[in-house]
Design an enzyme around this catalytic site. Structure first.
Site, PDB file in Angstrom:
ATOM      1  N   TYR B  38       0.120   2.361  11.984  1.00 48.99           N
ATOM      2  CA  TYR B  38       0.460   1.268  11.108  1.00 48.99           C
ATOM      3  C   TYR B  38       1.246   0.203  11.869  1.00 48.99           C
ATOM      4  O   TYR B  38       2.158   0.512  12.621  1.00 48.99           O
ATOM      5  CB  TYR B  38       1.307   1.797   9.940  1.00 48.99           C
ATOM      6  CG  TYR B  38       1.352   0.834   8.801  1.00 48.99           C
ATOM      7  CD1 TYR B  38       0.435   0.921   7.762  1.00 48.99           C
ATOM      8  CD2 TYR B  38       2.274  -0.206   8.796  1.00 48.99           C
ATOM      9  CE1 TYR B  38       0.452   0.010   6.740  1.00 48.99           C
ATOM     10  CE2 TYR B  38       2.289  -1.123   7.769  1.00 48.99           C
ATOM     11  CZ  TYR B  38       1.378  -1.003   6.743  1.00 48.99           C
ATOM     12  OH  TYR B  38       1.395  -1.922   5.731  1.00 48.99           O
ATOM     13  N   HIS B 194       5.991  -2.027  -1.888  1.00 47.90           N
ATOM     14  CA  HIS B 194       5.548  -1.321  -0.694  1.00 47.90           C
ATOM     15  C   HIS B 194       6.376  -0.084  -0.411  1.00 47.90           C
ATOM     16  O   HIS B 194       6.219   0.548   0.617  1.00 47.90           O
ATOM     17  CB  HIS B 194       5.606  -2.246   0.528  1.00 47.90           C
ATOM     18  CG  HIS B 194       4.482  -3.219   0.558  1.00 47.90           C
ATOM     19  ND1 HIS B 194       4.652  -4.553   0.358  1.00 47.90           N
ATOM     20  CD2 HIS B 194       3.161  -3.037   0.734  1.00 47.90           C
ATOM     21  CE1 HIS B 194       3.477  -5.155   0.414  1.00 47.90           C
ATOM     22  NE2 HIS B 194       2.559  -4.263   0.644  1.00 47.90           N
ATOM     23  N   ARG B 224      -5.491  -9.515   6.821  1.00 48.20           N
ATOM     24  CA  ARG B 224      -5.324  -8.271   7.561  1.00 48.20           C
ATOM     25  C   ARG B 224      -6.303  -7.264   6.991  1.00 48.20           C
ATOM     26  O   ARG B 224      -6.826  -7.437   5.892  1.00 48.20           O
ATOM     27  CB  ARG B 224      -3.893  -7.738   7.472  1.00 48.20           C
ATOM     28  CG  ARG B 224      -3.489  -7.228   6.106  1.00 48.20           C
ATOM     29  CD  ARG B 224      -2.055  -6.698   6.119  1.00 48.20           C
ATOM     30  NE  ARG B 224      -1.974  -5.411   6.780  1.00 48.20           N
ATOM     31  CZ  ARG B 224      -1.917  -4.242   6.128  1.00 48.20           C
ATOM     32  NH1 ARG B 224      -1.955  -4.211   4.817  1.00 48.20           N
ATOM     33  NH2 ARG B 224      -1.823  -3.116   6.792  1.00 48.20           N
ATOM     34  N   ASN B 226      -6.907  -3.211   5.953  1.00 46.26           N
ATOM     35  CA  ASN B 226      -6.275  -1.940   5.668  1.00 46.26           C
ATOM     36  C   ASN B 226      -7.411  -0.968   5.386  1.00 46.26           C
ATOM     37  O   ASN B 226      -8.537  -1.379   5.113  1.00 46.26           O
ATOM     38  CB  ASN B 226      -5.351  -2.077   4.463  1.00 46.26           C
ATOM     39  CG  ASN B 226      -4.411  -0.890   4.333  1.00 46.26           C
ATOM     40  OD1 ASN B 226      -4.262  -0.097   5.265  1.00 46.26           O
ATOM     41  ND2 ASN B 226      -3.790  -0.769   3.167  1.00 46.26           N
ATOM     42  N   GLU B 266     -10.108  -2.496   3.162  1.00 45.96           N
ATOM     43  CA  GLU B 266      -9.626  -3.629   2.376  1.00 45.96           C
ATOM     44  C   GLU B 266      -9.462  -4.824   3.295  1.00 45.96           C
ATOM     45  O   GLU B 266      -8.676  -4.767   4.241  1.00 45.96           O
ATOM     46  CB  GLU B 266      -8.253  -3.312   1.781  1.00 45.96           C
ATOM     47  CG  GLU B 266      -8.303  -2.428   0.575  1.00 45.96           C
ATOM     48  CD  GLU B 266      -6.907  -2.175   0.010  1.00 45.96           C
ATOM     49  OE1 GLU B 266      -6.815  -1.411  -0.947  1.00 45.96           O
ATOM     50  OE2 GLU B 266      -5.915  -2.740   0.530  1.00 45.96           O
ATOM     51  N   TYR B 317      -0.376  10.525   3.551  1.00 46.87           N
ATOM     52  CA  TYR B 317      -0.278   9.322   2.732  1.00 46.87           C
ATOM     53  C   TYR B 317      -1.651   8.829   2.278  1.00 46.87           C
ATOM     54  O   TYR B 317      -1.825   8.362   1.160  1.00 46.87           O
ATOM     55  CB  TYR B 317       0.439   8.225   3.530  1.00 46.87           C
ATOM     56  CG  TYR B 317       0.471   6.900   2.823  1.00 46.87           C
ATOM     57  CD1 TYR B 317       1.204   6.730   1.656  1.00 46.87           C
ATOM     58  CD2 TYR B 317      -0.244   5.810   3.322  1.00 46.87           C
ATOM     59  CE1 TYR B 317       1.234   5.524   1.005  1.00 46.87           C
ATOM     60  CE2 TYR B 317      -0.219   4.593   2.671  1.00 46.87           C
ATOM     61  CZ  TYR B 317       0.521   4.453   1.513  1.00 46.87           C
ATOM     62  OH  TYR B 317       0.542   3.258   0.871  1.00 46.87           O
TER      63      TYR B 317
END
Ligand code: FES
Lengths: 316, 354
Positions: B38, B194, B224, B226, B266, B317
């Site tokens: 990340y 977040h 961005r 994801n 995404e 996660y």
């Protein structure tokens, strides 16, 4: 359109509204629609500089921005300026075209304010005219105080022309408005917006802080610090000097010199563009380097940061 | 080449969904290298020279008509999926203008916007819509302006008000979301919504991302990528519907994983809106299953390496724990150990034969 970041504008009219104050009415040179803008937004005009040097880039608040009717600015002729306002006053004619950036807003109204208190000094009236139009339409509570020199008070009063029931006051003379009393009398949840000479905005911020206003309730006009002073970047390993213009980033200048260097966000956040620094006084504007990293002076993020010294030596 | 829409696709029930070879080759593959961690991967959107899903402001692909039908279905079942706080009224019109202008400019064969002062006419040929309305007057549209236009766009959208040095999520439409809930998050600040992402906080990632996003300028959108993994081509994996999709994970086997496990990417885009000064987030989900993605040799190799070496917290996660072994074992057959080129490009013009 979204990607046309430079606007080509035609001067539709440029009447003098008072001594030294000129209203500029600008429309799209090709007759198309212009981008809309929020009250408080500004555009940056590219103006030829008198000496034939690099063009000047001056920012002006949009007094009105309508996609079809066009943009309205009010420009004061200042003697201190590098000549941008002189060009607008003395040379610009209806029919001329000029380049501008798309609107940018760093002076936005707060959506949760119970009341908006607007205080302007002199030509600082320009964003207030846009605010007043917007707040009237939104039927929001507001109050405006315009501070003007005695001989200009009439001009500003005419520009502001209050509607019945509105509290719009023009104060003739710098000391005619008691800022402390004005702020103290405001209801809880009021936001204050200031535009004018730096000293005036500083004083209002100080008074507000003394009275216990949260900093988030105090707003001042801001054109941002997109560019800066020109400087030279010496690329030690490549053995070349790169001139970084005032309206160009260090990264753009390095790229324009044909040196391939990685970048991603181009906004000082991701860290990809980091370059080793060996000499010079950097002006860090990124959000990536920690305080400790800045203090060590070994790196710079060229997508946003600049130089305070005339030359910056990079180890690339 | 004109896009051939596939109006009969479904994203629930019988899952009639597939990608054409062209759709696979233009898939926004999210891994730029053989490992994933990340970090801040924000960059300018719609730069000249971009291709595929990055070439235009709002990408319209072969799933457009079916995705709009899926959104209508979700909204019919749960109208609360679209929620906008009253002070975002101007941002609603900003969104409508931005999406209409962009679609009409990027796809003139499908969309037309005619403007005469405030009297606008919008034509959406793929959905068979023709609407005359008055800009700024919500009463002249069949839905509120934000809902009206986002019903005609792929992907979710949220509206952020910028104030007090942060962003508040003060509206949105979410029918294709990875596991999060608009009804739960609305009114929250950037850091609050977040909260659950692991590891990222240590790196100060969100502070930097917030600073960057608050500086996104009109006319200079950012984006961005994801990613997550989803069992079945299900767009709506909302927490509200967890009882429906949660059990899917237990159904994966070595035999069906290639067809039933989808990489869900995404494409998040960020637009400064001109009248409201709000920030529009577009969250567009692209789905492709392992069978299709591994037909691109570079992506097959890279997927194996990325999934094998994922940090355990990320595995947890992203909800992969339960089938992580099956996944890595399956992908191993596509990794011959050859090096991969940097970046996300497929490096081939055609898919490998199945
Ligand atoms: S390119 Fe991201 S910090 Fe410079």
């Amino acid at each position: 359109m979204m990607d046309d970041r430079t606007l080509s504008l035609r001067v539709a009219a440029a009447p003098l509204v008072a001594t030294g104050l000129r209203r500029l009415h600008l429309v799209a040179a090709d007759g198309s629609r212009l981008p809309p803008a929020a009250p408080g937004a500004h555009i940056t005009l590219t103006l030829p500089s008198p000496a034939g040097a690099r063009p000047l880039r001056n920012s002006y608040t949009l007094v009105e921005a309508d996609p079809e009717r066009g943009y309205q600015l009010i420009v004061r002729r200042t003697d201190r300026s590098r000549g941008g306002s002189h060009h607008i006053h003395d040379r610009l004619q209806p029919g001329d075209t000029i380049e501008a950036t798309v609107p940018h807003n760093l002076f936005a109204l707060h959506s949760q304010a119970r009341k908006h208190l607007l205080i302007a000094g002199g030509i600082g009236i320009t964003p207030m005219l846009a605010f007043v139009a917007h707040l009237r339409e939104a039927r929001a509570a507001f109050e405006l105080h315009q501070i003007a020199s005695a001989d200009e008070a009439g001009v500003f009063a005419a520009l502001l022309a209050p509607h019945p029931g509105e509290r719009i006051q023009v104060h003739a003379g710098r000391d005619a408005c008691d800022i402390a009393a004005l702020l103290a009398a405001q209801p809880l949840g009021t936001h204050v917006y200031t535009c004018g000479p730096g000293a005036m905005m500083d004083r209002i911020a100080a008074v507000a802080a003394e009275l216990g206003w949260p900093a988030s309730h105090v707003h001042r006009e801001d054109f941002g610090a997109a560019g800066g002073e020109p400087f030279t970047a010496r690329l030690a390993r490549s053995g070349i000097d790169v001139a970084v213009a005032g309206d160009q980033t260090l990264l753009e200048a390095i790229e324009a010199a044909g040196i391939d260097t990685p970048s991603l966000c181009r906004g000082g956040a991701c860290g990809v563009c980091i370059l080793p620094l060996s000499e010079g006084d950097p002006e860090h504007r990124d959000h990536f380097l920690s305080e400790a990293e800045r203090a060590s002076g070994c790196h710079i993020m060229p997508c946003v940061s600049r130089s305070r010294s005339a030359t910056l030596v990079l180890d690339i | 080449m004109a896009t051939a829409f596939k109006p009969d696709e479904t994203f629930r029930g019988d899952f009639r969904y597939s990608n054409s070879a062209a759709a696979v080759l233009r898939f926004p593959f999210p891994f730029v290298e053989d490992r994933y961690m990340y970090g801040i991967n924000l960059e300018p959107h719609t730069r000249p020279g971009s291709s595929g899903a990055f070439a235009v402001a709002f990408d319209v692909d072969e799933h457009y008509v079916a995705e709009c039908a899926e959104r209508a279905l979700s909204l019919a079942q749960d109208p609360g999926r679209c929620l906008v706080l009253p002070h975002m009224h101007e941002a609603e019109w900003d969104t409508l203008e931005l999406i209409m202008e962009s679609l009409a400019a990027d796809y003139p064969e499908h969309f037309t916007l005619e403007r005469e002062g405030l009297d606008w006419t919008w034509t959406n040929r793929p959905l068979g819509l023709h609407q005359t309305f008055r800009f700024g007057d919500a009463g002249t549209l069949p839905y509120p302006p934000f809902e009206y236009i986002t019903r005609q766009a792929q992907g979710d959208f949220t509206l952020q008000d910028q104030r007090d040095g942060t962003l508040y999520i003060d509206g949105g439409i979410t029918t294709t979301q990875a596991d999060w809930s608009l009804a739960f998050d609305v009114g929250m600040t950037f850091h609050e919504w977040h909260g659950p992402v692991p590891l990222a906080h240590q790196a100060g990632v969100f502070d930097r991302a917030l600073q960057y996003l608050m500086r996104v300028r009109y006319g200079h959108p950012a984006r961005r990528l994801n990613w997550t993994l989803t069992v079945n081509p299900r767009l709506d994996t909302s927490p509200e519907n967890y009882p429906i999709w949660g059990p899917d994970r237990a159904s994966l086997t070595p035999e069906n994983i290639a067809d039933r496990l989808f990489l869900r990417v995404e494409l998040q885009t960020f637009y400064r809106l001109p009248r409201s000064n709000a920030l529009l987030f577009g969250i567009r989900a692209y789905l492709a299953n392992l069978a299709d993605l591994t037909r691109v040799p570079k992506w097959g190799r890279r997927l194996h390496r990325v999934m094998r070496d994922l940090h355990p917290e990320v595995v947890g996660y992203k909800g992969i724990t339960r089938y992580h072994d099956v996944l890595v074992n399956h992908l191993a057959q596509f990794d011959d150990g050859a090096p991969t080129s940097p970046g996300i490009a497929p490096d081939v013009d055609a898919l490998r034969e199945m």
